[in-house]
Motif scaffolding. Sequence first.
Motif, PDB file in Angstrom:
ATOM      1  N   LEU A  62       5.962  -1.682   6.931  1.00 20.07           N
ATOM      2  CA  LEU A  62       6.498  -1.362   5.601  1.00 20.07           C
ATOM      3  C   LEU A  62       6.505  -2.617   4.728  1.00 20.07           C
ATOM      4  CD1 LEU A  62       7.730   0.765   3.745  1.00 20.07           C
ATOM      5  CD2 LEU A  62       9.977   0.217   4.708  1.00 20.07           C
ATOM      6  N   GLU A  63       6.905  -3.737   5.320  1.00 19.30           N
ATOM      7  CA  GLU A  63       6.882  -5.007   4.596  1.00 19.30           C
ATOM      8  C   GLU A  63       5.438  -5.412   4.260  1.00 19.30           C
ATOM      9  OE1 GLU A  63       7.895  -8.479   2.671  1.00 19.30           O
ATOM     10  OE2 GLU A  63       9.087  -6.692   3.157  1.00 19.30           O
ATOM     11  N   TYR A  64       4.537  -5.138   5.175  1.00 21.04           N
ATOM     12  CA  TYR A  64       3.108  -5.422   4.963  1.00 21.04           C
ATOM     13  C   TYR A  64       2.611  -4.662   3.732  1.00 21.04           C
ATOM     14  CZ  TYR A  64      -1.918  -5.607   6.113  1.00 21.04           C
ATOM     15  OH  TYR A  64      -3.277  -5.795   6.081  1.00 21.04           O
ATOM     16  N   ALA A  65       2.922  -3.369   3.647  1.00 23.57           N
ATOM     17  CA  ALA A  65       2.496  -2.546   2.502  1.00 23.57           C
ATOM     18  C   ALA A  65       3.121  -3.050   1.203  1.00 23.57           C
ATOM     19  CB  ALA A  65       2.868  -1.088   2.743  1.00 23.57           C
ATOM     20  N   ARG A  66       4.376  -3.458   1.269  1.00 22.13           N
ATOM     21  CA  ARG A  66       5.056  -3.988   0.074  1.00 22.13           C
ATOM     22  C   ARG A  66       4.367  -5.248  -0.432  1.00 22.13           C
ATOM     23  NH1 ARG A  66      10.577  -2.882   2.571  1.00 22.13           N
ATOM     24  NH2 ARG A  66      11.315  -0.983   1.543  1.00 22.13           N
ATOM     25  N   ARG A  67       3.995  -6.124   0.483  1.00 20.08           N
ATOM     26  CA  ARG A  67       3.336  -7.373   0.072  1.00 20.08           C
ATOM     27  C   ARG A  67       1.992  -7.092  -0.594  1.00 20.08           C
ATOM     28  NH1 ARG A  67       5.086 -12.096   2.622  1.00 20.08           N
ATOM     29  NH2 ARG A  67       3.558 -13.149   1.283  1.00 20.08           N
ATOM     30  N   LEU A  68       1.250  -6.130  -0.063  1.00 20.70           N
ATOM     31  CA  LEU A  68      -0.038  -5.777  -0.675  1.00 20.70           C
ATOM     32  C   LEU A  68       0.163  -5.193  -2.067  1.00 20.70           C
ATOM     33  CD1 LEU A  68      -2.108  -4.177   2.236  1.00 20.70           C
ATOM     34  CD2 LEU A  68      -1.966  -6.569   1.538  1.00 20.70           C
ATOM     35  N   LYS A  69       1.174  -4.366  -2.205  1.00 20.99           N
ATOM     36  CA  LYS A  69       1.468  -3.780  -3.512  1.00 20.99           C
ATOM     37  C   LYS A  69       1.849  -4.859  -4.514  1.00 20.99           C
ATOM     38  CE  LYS A  69       2.549  -0.797  -6.708  1.00 20.99           C
ATOM     39  NZ  LYS A  69       1.505  -0.095  -7.480  1.00 20.99           N
ATOM     40  N   GLU A  70       2.637  -5.821  -4.091  1.00 23.97           N
ATOM     41  CA  GLU A  70       3.038  -6.930  -4.966  1.00 23.97           C
ATOM     42  C   GLU A  70       1.839  -7.744  -5.434  1.00 23.97           C
ATOM     43  OE1 GLU A  70       5.790  -9.165  -2.676  1.00 23.97           O
ATOM     44  OE2 GLU A  70       7.427  -7.696  -2.862  1.00 23.97           O
ATOM     45  N   ARG A  71       0.803  -7.810  -4.594  1.00 20.55           N
ATOM     46  CA  ARG A  71      -0.411  -8.561  -4.943  1.00 20.55           C
ATOM     47  C   ARG A  71      -1.417  -7.692  -5.700  1.00 20.55           C
ATOM     48  NH1 ARG A  71       0.450 -13.520  -5.351  1.00 20.55           N
ATOM     49  NH2 ARG A  71      -1.812 -13.854  -5.295  1.00 20.55           N
ATOM     50  N   HIS A  72      -0.995  -6.489  -6.088  1.00 19.53           N
ATOM     51  CA  HIS A  72      -1.822  -5.580  -6.906  1.00 19.53           C
ATOM     52  C   HIS A  72      -3.127  -5.195  -6.212  1.00 19.53           C
ATOM     53  CE1 HIS A  72       1.001  -6.424 -10.111  1.00 19.53           C
ATOM     54  NE2 HIS A  72       0.775  -7.720  -9.960  1.00 19.53           N
ATOM     55  N   CYS A  73      -3.032  -4.949  -4.910  1.00 15.05           N
ATOM     56  CA  CYS A  73      -4.214  -4.499  -4.177  1.00 15.05           C
ATOM     57  C   CYS A  73      -4.564  -3.064  -4.566  1.00 15.05           C
ATOM     58  CB  CYS A  73      -3.967  -4.579  -2.672  1.00 15.05           C
ATOM     59  SG  CYS A  73      -3.898  -6.275  -2.066  1.00 15.05           S
ATOM     60  N   ALA A  74      -5.826  -2.686  -4.336  1.00  8.16           N
ATOM     61  CA  ALA A  74      -6.290  -1.354  -4.723  1.00  8.16           C
ATOM     62  C   ALA A  74      -5.864  -0.292  -3.720  1.00  8.16           C
ATOM     63  CB  ALA A  74      -7.812  -1.357  -4.869  1.00  8.16           C
ATOM     64  N   GLY A  75      -5.701  -0.668  -2.462  1.00  6.89           N
ATOM     65  CA  GLY A  75      -5.311   0.300  -1.449  1.00  6.89           C
ATOM     66  C   GLY A  75      -5.285  -0.321  -0.068  1.00  6.89           C
ATOM     67  N   LEU A  76      -4.738   0.426   0.890  1.00  2.00           N
ATOM     68  CA  LEU A  76      -4.617  -0.024   2.278  1.00  2.00           C
ATOM     69  C   LEU A  76      -5.277   1.003   3.189  1.00  2.00           C
ATOM     70  CD1 LEU A  76      -3.492  -1.662   4.680  1.00  2.00           C
ATOM     71  CD2 LEU A  76      -1.306  -0.458   4.348  1.00  2.00           C
TER      72      LEU A  76
END
Length: 371
Positions: A62-76
Motif C-alpha cells: 500500500l505504501e509502495y502504491a502511494r509512493r508511485l502515485k506521489e511521483r505521478h506515475c501512469a500506472g502499476l
Amino acid sequence: MGYLYEKSIHLYDMKLLAGKDGLDHPAEWIHMIESSESASFLHGNEVVFLTGLLYQGERWILEYARRLKERHCAGLVINVGPYIKKIPPSVISYCDAEQFPLFLLPWEVHLVDITRYLCRFIINEEKKKESVLNYLQQLLIVPHESQAPCLALEHSGFCVEGAFRACIIRETHTDKDHDAIMALLKLWKSQLLIFTYHQDIVILLSHMAFQDIKQFAEDVYHLMKDKHIAVSISIGSEIHHISQLYVTYMQASSIQILAKGQQPPVVYYDNMGLYKLLLNGTPPSILQHFYEDTLGPLRAYDETHQSHLMETLRYYLEHDCSIKETAAHEVVHRNTILYKFNKIDQILGTSVYSEENKLAMMMAFKIKDLF
C-alpha cells in the motif's frame, strides 16, 4: 495509459483491477522497481512493473502504491506469482479512490517481452509527437502555405479545429540555452507541445479557459525563477483553426516588449487595449514621431526643470480623469493640480480637458512604454 492497456489485454492477458478513471494519464516509459524508496528517482508518467521480490505484506505494498502515485506515475503492473499471490483489497480500494491504474499480470508472462512490446508503442508515439511539432513549426515558417501542414497534422491524429493560443517564452539576461529550458519544461509537464522558432520558445496552448492560461503562465514564470532563469512570457489571442497559428504567435511576439515592465513579466494580448492598435504593423518611426509631437515638449520641460508633470498627467488619464483622485495621490490640494494642468496646457499648446487630446495623450503614453 489506456492505449497501452488495450494493446496488452489479449496478447499478455493483462487485467485492469482499479483506477479506470486514470487511464487517460500519459505513459512515457517503462520501469521495474522493487522498493518504494527507488520511486524517488522517477520523473513522472512511468508505467511501473513489480514482481514483489521484496514484498513484506499489505502495508508494504500500500505504501509502495502511494509512493508511485506521489511521483505521478501512469500506472502499476503487478506480476502476480510466487512473491505476490493476491493483491490486497486495501490496495485496490486506494487505487480506485486515487484514479491510479492498477493492473494484474500473470507470472507466466515474460517481463522482457511485454516491456519491449510496450516500449515500442511509446517510442512510436514520441515520434508522432515530434512530427506534430515539426508541422507546427512549418505553420510559422511559411504561414501562407498552411494547407499541407494542416493535412499532415490531421493525418497524425491532431485535431486542427479547436481553441488554440501561442505562448512565447523569451530569455532575458541569462545565458541558458533553449534546450535546457525546454528540458525543464518537459520535465515539469511532459505533454506540452513545445518547440523553438527563432529566439523564442513556443508552447501551443489548447482548450484552456483564460483563467487557467493565466495560472499556467505564472506557474511557468515561477518555475524559471526558482532555477534562476529570467524570462518574459506573452500569450496571443485565441484562434479556432491551427492554420491561424501565425496570427496568435505574432500577437504574442508583438507584446513581448511590454512584458519587461510587468511583475511578473507576463502579458496577454487580450488585455492590451490600445496597444493592439499601436502594435498592428505601424512602423516604429511613425509611433515615435507621434509621441514626440504629443508629449515631447512636456518631457523636455520635466527634464530641464526637474518637475514631474508627465507623471501627474498620466495618473490623471489612467484614473478616469479624476482631479480629486489625482490630488489625493499626490497629497496636494485640487487647486495645485489645476495649476499643473494649466502649466501643461501652456507647454503643449493644447487643453488636457479635450476628449480628443486625452485620447492622443493616452496613446502617446502607451507608445512611450514600447520604446
